[in-house]
Design a protein around this motif. Structure first.
Motif, PDB file in Angstrom:
ATOM      1  N   ASN A 101       0.711  -1.277  -0.014  1.00 20.34           N
ATOM      2  CA  ASN A 101       0.039   0.082  -0.095  1.00 20.34           C
ATOM      3  C   ASN A 101       1.004   1.256   0.046  1.00 20.34           C
ATOM      4  O   ASN A 101       0.442   2.443  -0.636  1.00 20.34           O
ATOM      5  CB  ASN A 101      -1.094  -0.030   1.248  1.00 20.34           C
ATOM      6  N   LYS A 141       1.952   1.972  -3.475  1.00 14.84           N
ATOM      7  CA  LYS A 141       0.991   2.266  -4.193  1.00 14.84           C
ATOM      8  C   LYS A 141       0.640   3.907  -3.797  1.00 14.84           C
ATOM      9  O   LYS A 141       0.529   4.846  -4.891  1.00 14.84           O
ATOM     10  CB  LYS A 141      -0.555   1.862  -3.798  1.00 14.84           C
ATOM     11  N   LEU A 142       0.791   4.529  -2.734  1.00 18.39           N
ATOM     12  CA  LEU A 142       0.745   5.663  -2.495  1.00 18.39           C
ATOM     13  C   LEU A 142       1.881   6.560  -3.174  1.00 18.39           C
ATOM     14  O   LEU A 142       1.773   7.704  -3.639  1.00 18.39           O
ATOM     15  CB  LEU A 142       0.837   5.948  -0.742  1.00 18.39           C
ATOM     16  N   GLU A 186      -4.093   8.975   7.144  1.00 14.81           N
ATOM     17  CA  GLU A 186      -5.328   8.653   7.011  1.00 14.81           C
ATOM     18  C   GLU A 186      -5.889   7.897   5.791  1.00 14.81           C
ATOM     19  O   GLU A 186      -6.622   7.192   5.751  1.00 14.81           O
ATOM     20  CB  GLU A 186      -6.169  10.334   6.834  1.00 14.81           C
ATOM     21  N   ARG A 187      -5.124   8.159   4.793  1.00 16.20           N
ATOM     22  CA  ARG A 187      -5.318   7.558   3.394  1.00 16.20           C
ATOM     23  C   ARG A 187      -5.122   5.833   3.754  1.00 16.20           C
ATOM     24  O   ARG A 187      -5.851   5.085   3.276  1.00 16.20           O
ATOM     25  CB  ARG A 187      -4.417   8.081   2.289  1.00 16.20           C
ATOM     26  N   ARG A 211      -5.389   4.375   6.572  1.00 11.90           N
ATOM     27  CA  ARG A 211      -6.531   3.836   7.303  1.00 11.90           C
ATOM     28  C   ARG A 211      -7.684   3.822   6.637  1.00 11.90           C
ATOM     29  O   ARG A 211      -8.456   2.647   6.814  1.00 11.90           O
ATOM     30  CB  ARG A 211      -6.686   4.803   8.580  1.00 11.90           C
ATOM     31  N   ARG A 212      -7.862   4.648   5.691  1.00 14.77           N
ATOM     32  CA  ARG A 212      -9.402   4.693   5.111  1.00 14.77           C
ATOM     33  C   ARG A 212      -9.430   4.144   3.766  1.00 14.77           C
ATOM     34  O   ARG A 212     -10.271   3.204   3.696  1.00 14.77           O
ATOM     35  CB  ARG A 212      -9.965   6.391   5.190  1.00 14.77           C
ATOM     36  N   GLU A 213      -8.507   4.376   2.918  1.00 12.30           N
ATOM     37  CA  GLU A 213      -8.601   3.781   1.552  1.00 12.30           C
ATOM     38  C   GLU A 213      -8.327   2.318   1.528  1.00 12.30           C
ATOM     39  O   GLU A 213      -8.519   1.515   0.770  1.00 12.30           O
ATOM     40  CB  GLU A 213      -7.582   4.593   0.588  1.00 12.30           C
ATOM     41  N   TYR A 214      -7.270   1.984   2.362  1.00 14.32           N
ATOM     42  CA  TYR A 214      -6.534   0.530   2.304  1.00 14.32           C
ATOM     43  C   TYR A 214      -6.884  -0.175   3.661  1.00 14.32           C
ATOM     44  O   TYR A 214      -6.547  -1.175   3.649  1.00 14.32           O
ATOM     45  CB  TYR A 214      -5.272   0.878   2.141  1.00 14.32           C
TER      46      TYR A 214
END
Length: 311
Positions: free
Chosen positions: A29, A32-33, A69-70, A72-75
Motif C-alpha cells: 500500500n 501504491k501511495l 489517514e489514506r 487507514r481509510r482507503e486501504y
C-alpha cells in the motif's frame, strides 16, 4: 533537467502495522501511495518493541496526516505511528556533518560539536484581542517574533521564527483553542539554527527502549522525561521485582518512576511465636527478589507501546 530540484522530506515518522502479519500488505500500500505522490518516501526499518515497519518521510505535518489517514481509510490498514521527528544536522568534532532523522542514529555526546535544527518562518493571523496569548505561545515554543502587521480593524498577522520540532504535534490545535477557532497559521522553511538539543532515552530496568527515544531541547528534556516515565508506569505490568523506569540524557538520569513488585505474604502462616521467625522469612524473600532482579528481564507488551505512542 535544468532548474529541477529534488524534493526532500522535512518530517519523519515510523509507521508500523499493529498486526505483524500485515507487514507485506502495508509495504504494497505504501508503494501504491508513492506512485501518485513523488514527495512521499519510505524505507524499511525494525524496532525491538514494534517489530517490522517503515521509516516514512513527509513534506510537512499536513502531508503526514493525509498519508496516514489514506492508509487507514482507503486501504483499511490498522497502523501505529511513532513520534514525528525532523532532520537535524549534527557537526562532529572531526568536522564531518551528518543528517539525523532517527533518534536511534544520534552519535554519542562526546563526538558532537554542535547540533543544527530546522526552523520555519510562520505567519500567524489572529484577532487583536488574542495577540498577548499568541505571543506567550510563541515564546513557550522557543520562537521569536520578527514582525507584527495590522491587517484590518479586527485582525493582526505575526511573522515568527519557530523551530520545526516545536510545531509538530499540538501547535495548530493550541492556536485554534486560544483564538476560539479564529486563528490560522501558514509556514515556510527558513533554514537551520544552532540549538542545545539532546537525545532523551527511556530505560526500563536499565535497558534502553528505542521506540521512546527522542531529540528534544535541553530545557524541555526533564519535563518530557517525567511525562513519559509517568505514562510508562501506568502501562507496564507489575513483576515479581521492582522495575525502574528512567529518563536519561547521555549517562545522566533526569527522571525516574518505579513499578512496585508483587509481594507474597510469606508470614501468613506464622501465628504468633517469636518475631525472629518472621524476620528470617522476610529476609529470605528479600534475597530471592534481589537475585530475581539481577537475572530477570522485563517484557513490555506491544499494547503498552501503542498506548504510550497514541498518547
Amino acid at each position: 533537467l535544468p532548474g529541477f530540484k529534488e524534493i526532500h522530506p522535512m518530517v519523519f515518522s515510523g509507521v508500523y502495522p499493529i498486526n505483524a502479519a500485515d507487514y507485506e500488505h502495508l509495504k504494497l500500500n505504501l508503494a501504491k501511495l508513492q506512485l501518485n505522490d513523488s514527495a512521499f518516501v519510505y524505507q524499511p526499518e525494525s524496532s525491538v518493541a514494534l517489530g517490522f515497519g517503515f521509516r516514512c518521510g513527509f513534506l510537512g505535518l499536513l502531508h503526514m496526516e493525509i498519508v496516514q489517514e489514506r492508509l487507514r481509510r482507503e486501504y483499511g490498514m490498522d497502523i501505529i505511528a511513532t513520534y514525528p521527528s525532523v532532520v537535524y544536522r549534527v557537526k562532529l568534532r572531526n568536522g564531518e556533518m551528518k543528517e539525523i532523522e532517527n533518534p536511534a542514529h544520534m552519535p554519542e555526546p562526546n563526538h558532537i560539536e554542535e547540533i543544527h535544527e530546522p526552523v520555519v518562518r510562520a505567519f500567524i493571523i489572529c484577532p487583536n484581542e488574542y495577540i498577548g496569548d499568541m505571543m506567550t505561545l510563541v515564546s513557550e515554543k522557543r520562537g521569536s517574533i520578527e514582525n507584527t502587521e495590522t491587517l484590518d480593524t479586527r485582525r493582526v498577522m505575526m511573522t515568527c521564527i519557530l523551530p520545526l520540532n516545536e510545531i509538530l504535534i499540538d501547535f495548530h490545535d493550541r492556536i485554534k483553542s486560544i483564538t476560539r477557532g479564529y486563528g490560522s497559521m501558514d509556514y515556510e522553511p527558513a533554514g537551520y539554527q544552532v540549538s542545545d538539543m539532546v537525545k532523551l532515552e527511556m530505560l526500563v530496568n536499565g535497558e534502553p527502549v528505542d521506540a521512546f527515544s527522542c531529540i528534544v531541547h535541553r530545557n524541555k528534556a526533564e519535563a518530557r522525561g517525567r511525562a513519559l516515565a509517568a505514562k510508562l508506569k501506568e502501562v507496564i505490568p507489575r513483576q515479581q521485582f521492582a522495575v525502574a523506569i528512567q529518563a536519561a540524557i547521555g549517562g545522566k538520569i533526569v527522571a525516574r518512576e518505579t513499578v512496585s513488585a508483587f509481594r507474597k505474604d510469606v508470614t501468613a502462616k506464622c501465628y504468633g511465636g517469636d518475631i525472629t521467625r518472621k524476620r528470617k522469612l522476610l529476609e529470605k524473600q528479600k534475597e530471592g527478589k534481589k537475585r530475581m532482579k539481577a537475572i530477570g528481564s522485563v517484557r513490555i507488551p506491544q499494547e503498552a507501546f501503542i498506548e504510550v505512542l497514541k498518547a
